[in-house]
Design an enzyme around this catalytic site. Structure first.
Site, PDB file in Angstrom:
ATOM      1  CG  ASP A   1      -2.211   7.679   1.229  1.00  0.00           C
ATOM      2  OD1 ASP A   1      -1.531   8.666   1.539  1.00  0.00           O
ATOM      3  OD2 ASP A   1      -2.993   7.660   0.261  1.00  0.00           O
TER       4      ASP A   1
ATOM      5  CG  ASP B   1      -1.721   1.213   1.431  1.00  0.00           C
ATOM      6  OD1 ASP B   1      -2.391   1.612   0.468  1.00  0.00           O
ATOM      7  OD2 ASP B   1      -1.685   1.776   2.537  1.00  0.00           O
TER       8      ASP B   1
ATOM      9  CG  ASP C   1      -1.887   2.408   6.647  1.00  0.00           C
ATOM     10  OD1 ASP C   1      -2.281   3.428   7.268  1.00  0.00           O
ATOM     11  OD2 ASP C   1      -2.200   2.177   5.471  1.00  0.00           O
TER      12      ASP C   1
END
Length: 251
Positions: free
Chosen positions: A31, A29, A191
């Protein structure tokens, strides 16, 4: 290489990562995973939401952001944050917020600790990789550029350019197909709970970074391992055991 939807595993455990050997690929990922961007997104949302009188003008909290915004796809967020607003007007708000993020990011965006050392480790072992994100393409390309990783990722998959964005598995399945990797020898860094559910639904174990979101939420979403950053000894221990395939096909 055809990628089919894989059933959701009953439970991934830390040992699931070790079973990936020989490691073939790692998916990331962006961000909150490659960079601690959530504070920038939070600031942009808080300011613009307050300007339009959201929550009676009371600024949103970090807890609200984590529970209701972080990791979400903009189309879904437009509907959930503004259920009574014209959808096109809500989408315009999201577009304005992303433009504000891009204005703020160059002065604030920082890599998660240990990222560039991990990238060198990946390059040295010729591992396949892709960046997979729900962020708009303009944001994703800006973040990769600011991090110096534009050339590191040969493939960038955008959730809105797939049939379904995260938390559905489609973006991760597309990434596997594009880089020619097997989910049996690939894991994901994420996250957010939404992203973790997407990776798990695509049939891969997921390492959750507790950059900003609560560890329990990441574990409940199916994370196999939780780490603070890319220097975490727990991650380094697992990587040492995975015996990646080298360029000439040797382990």
């Amino acid at each position: 290489m055809a990628i089919c939807f894989r059933p959701l595993p009953q439970l991934w455990s830390g040992s699931a990562l070790r079973k990936l050997a020989p490691l073939e690929a790692i998916l990331f990922d962006i961000d909150g995973t490659l960079c601690d961007s959530d504070p920038i997104h939070f600031s942009a949302f808080r300011e613009l939401l307050q300007q339009i009188g959201f929550n009676d003008g009371v600024p949103i909290t970090e807890e609200f952001y984590s529970a209701n915004i972080s990791g979400g796809h903009n189309d879904d967020l437009a509907r959930s944050l503004f259920p009574d607003m014209d959808h096109q007007k809500a989408i315009q708000f999201m577009d304005d917020k992303e433009a504000f993020f891009r204005k703020l990011a160059p002065g604030q965006l920082k890599a998660v600790d240990g990222l560039h050392d991990l990238c060198r480790w990946i390059e040295g072992r010729n591992l396949k990789r892709a960046a997979v994100t729900n962020a708009p393409r303009a944001n994703a390309e800006l973040m990769l550029s600011l991090l110096g990783l534009t050339d590191f990722f040969p493939v960038l998959v955008i959730g809105s350019e797939c049939d379904r964005a995260k938390p559905f598995p489609d973006p991760y399945l597309k990434a596997l197909e594009l880089i020619g990797a097997s989910p049996d020898h690939t894991f994901v860094f994420e996250d957010s709970a939404s992203g973790i559910r997407a990776g798990v639904a695509a049939g891969m174990p997921v390492v959750g970074l507790t950059t900003r979101n609560p560890g329990k939420a990441l574990s409940d979403a199916g994370a196999s391992l939780l780490i603070n950053d890319f220097q975490d000894p727990k991650l380094l221990s697992v990587l040492e055991e995975l015996k990646p395939v080298t360029e000439n096909g040797q382990v």
